[in-house]
Design an enzyme around this catalytic site. Structure first.
Site: not given
Ligand code: NAD
Length: 514
Positions: A184, A258, A292, A402
């Site tokens: 997804k 991650e 990130c 963050e």
């Molecule tokens: P997010 O947590 O809002 O969403 C990420 C994904 O999770 C989306 O597909 C979303 O639809 C899904 N999601 C949301 N709630 C969920 C739930 N309860 N159950 C299952 N899936 C759910 O993150 P974002 O705003 O899309 O991305 C930004 C974040 O991602 C930042 O915190 C960034 O640091 C992190 N990130 C980390 C890495 C890494 O390698 N550590 C890489 C890229 C991004």
């Protein structure tokens, strides 16, 4: 709108595209918008809980009785490598979709596609090399070995900042290991994942790769809670990661996370000044800070502080903001160290602005930015000026949380010990850098940083061969490298008694059963 023509808009379940946006089922549809000007660039289907169930059931069947997990690893590797070639052959198209979806400069999206292709190539080659080991047997009539088997059905959930790259870090090793997948993408950025699935699906048996679309709740949650899913691999924010871990607990799934970072960029007074300034800017402002591992937390030695911040403020004005498709933004001709697109959404810009305001109210000093740009050409998008907050202290909001936007906080340290203590004073532990001309200090500090990646006199590069992931609350498990493949396997011990006897091992005084 025309740029997205040909991109599928539905769900991929059991090898068939279903529930397309034109004939949307009960899940309805969602508009995908370009953050540069908020125009609708695609309309895609939204999955229902029943769609998720069907996708997971298809992946379960494909794992339990399909050919994929049992194929020789070399044959799976060829398919994974071929997917990487397809990405390379479709770089222009995929990069355009990624820039439309995320707003990032086209040159950056092209680089992302090269990285995606490299990840598939890497795991296509590494999959066949995965092996177990022979264990020293306890006696002459025993053979004992540990084999690696695919973990099963994987739910993979990705964020919006690097949509296809993050998908590749999960999909390539999972497929190479023999797993089946329900993937997804973020509801904000589904386009490249859909196109990749369209390219890859004909190479895979039905049900091996399934794609569902929609919001985290209910679609992501339905994936995480489905009892037929063996493993959840998630990249996203810390709060979501905590929720997923809790949701996965009910069925004791394997979880790989991650999560975010609050990454220190530590500059000692003996560093190469110009290189450290340039890299501090790209560390914090590349992709508008929506990275990130962004070096959003600058720690600078006291004697360098004034001069360093003055140089940063001088250079920050050179950063070009604008449409990812504009030549001015992506040509790299203007000598700028970095080019910035917009933030992903209005809501995200409001969050970033709120964190900046809170930190200013706590006493930080605004040295640059701190607001959206005044350029009328950018007025319809979610732009925010690169922002430098000086005079920061450890307890301030933007130092602890963050921000995930173009915001750099500046703190001052005196000694090496103090620098290390400050750099580790965070719940996160994803990445960090140390800048110094002293090789001994560079290695000492790198070893003491509690972060999963440490750069010395550089910022941001990664290679697919090296593990990526977080200490502390930045995550669980690792992506990339050999560990990124092993995450998608279970270790099984096979103990073979070559001379079975009725009295057996227990009668012979065996012990140690767990
Ligand atoms: P997010 O947590 O809002 O969403 C990420 C994904 O999770 C989306 O597909 C979303 O639809 C899904 N999601 C949301 N709630 C969920 C739930 N309860 N159950 C299952 N899936 C759910 O993150 P974002 O705003 O899309 O991305 C930004 C974040 O991602 C930042 O915190 C960034 O640091 C992190 N990130 C980390 C890495 C890494 O390698 N550590 C890489 C890229 C991004």
């Amino acid at each position: 709108m025309t740029r997205t023509a040909g991109t599928p808009s539905g769900l991929l379940i059991d090898g068939r595209w279903t529930n397309t946006a034109n004939t949307a089922g009960t899940g309805g549809t969602r508009e995908v918008r370009c953050p540069h000007d908020d125009r609708v660039v695609a309309v895609v289907a939204e999955a229902t809980a029943e769609d998720v169930r069907a996708a997971v059931a298809a992946a379960r069947r494909a794992f339990d009785s399909g050919p994929w997990p049992a194929l020789p690893a070399a044959e799976r590797g060829e398919v994974v490598t071929r997917i990487g070639e397809l990405v390379r052959e479709h770089t222009d198209e995929l990069a355009e979709l990624e820039s439309l979806d995320t707003g990032k400069p086209l040159a950056d999206s092209r680089q992302d596609m090269a990285d995606v292709a490299a990840v598939f190539r890497y795991y296509g080659g590494l999959g066949p090399a995965l092996s177990g080991r022979t264990v020293e047997p306890p006696g002459p009539d025993v053979a004992s070995e540990v084999v690696r088997e695919p973990v099963g059905v994987c739910a993979q959930i990705t964020p919006w900042n690097y949509p296809l790259l993050q998908a590749s870090w999960k999909l390539a090793p999972a497929l190479a290991a023999g797993c089946t997948v329900v993937l997804k993408p973020s509801e904000l950025t589904p386009l490249t994942t859909l196109r990749l699935a369209e390219l890859a699906a004909p190479l895979l048996p039905p049900g091996v790769l399934n794609v569902v679309l929609g919001a985290g709740d209910p679609v992501g949650r339905a994936m995480v809670t489905d009892a037929d899913v063996d493993m959840v691999s998630f990249t996203g924010g810390l709060a979501t990661g905590r929720r997923i871990m809790a949701d996965a607990a009910a069925t004791v799934k394997k979880v790989a996370l991650e999560l975010g970072g609050k990454n220190p960029n530590v500059v000692f007074a003996d560093a190469d000044f110009d290189a450290a300034v340039d890299n501090a800017l790209s560390a914090a402002f590349f992709h508008a800070g929506q990275v990130c591992s962004a070096g959003a937390r600058l720690l600078v030695q006291r004697e360098l502080h004034q001069r360093f911040v003055a140089a940063l403020v001088d250079r920050v004005g050179e950063i070009r903001l604008g449409d990812g498709f504009s030549e001015k933004v992506h040509s790299g001709q203007n000598g700028s160290v970095v080019h910035c697109g917009p933030l992903i959404s209005r809501a995200h810009r409001e969050k970033v602005a709120g964190l900046v305001e809170a930190t200013l109210a706590e006493g930080a000093v605004l040295r640059a930015g701190g607001r959206p740009p005044e350029d009328a050409a950018l007025a319809d998008g979610w732009y925010y000026l690169p922002t430098v907050l000086d005079g920061c202290r450890a307890e301030m909001t933007a130092v602890r949380e963050e921000v995930f936007g173009p915001v750099m906080t500046v703190e001052v340290f005196d000694t090496e010990d103090e620098a290390v203590a400050m750099a580790n004073d965070t719940v996160y532990g994803l990445a960090g850098a140390v800048w110094t001309g002293d090789a001994g200090r560079a290695r000492r500090v790198a070893r003491r940083l509690r972060h999963g990646t440490v750069w010395i006199n550089d910022y941001h590069p990664y290679v697919p061969q090296a593990e990526w992931g977080g200490f502390k609350q930045s995550g669980v498990g690792r992506e990339l490298g050999p560990t990124g493949l092993e995450e998608y396997t279970e270790a099984k011990h096979v103990y073979h008694n070559l001379r079975p006897a009725r009295s057996g091992w227990l009668a012979a005084g065996g012990g140690g059963a767990a």
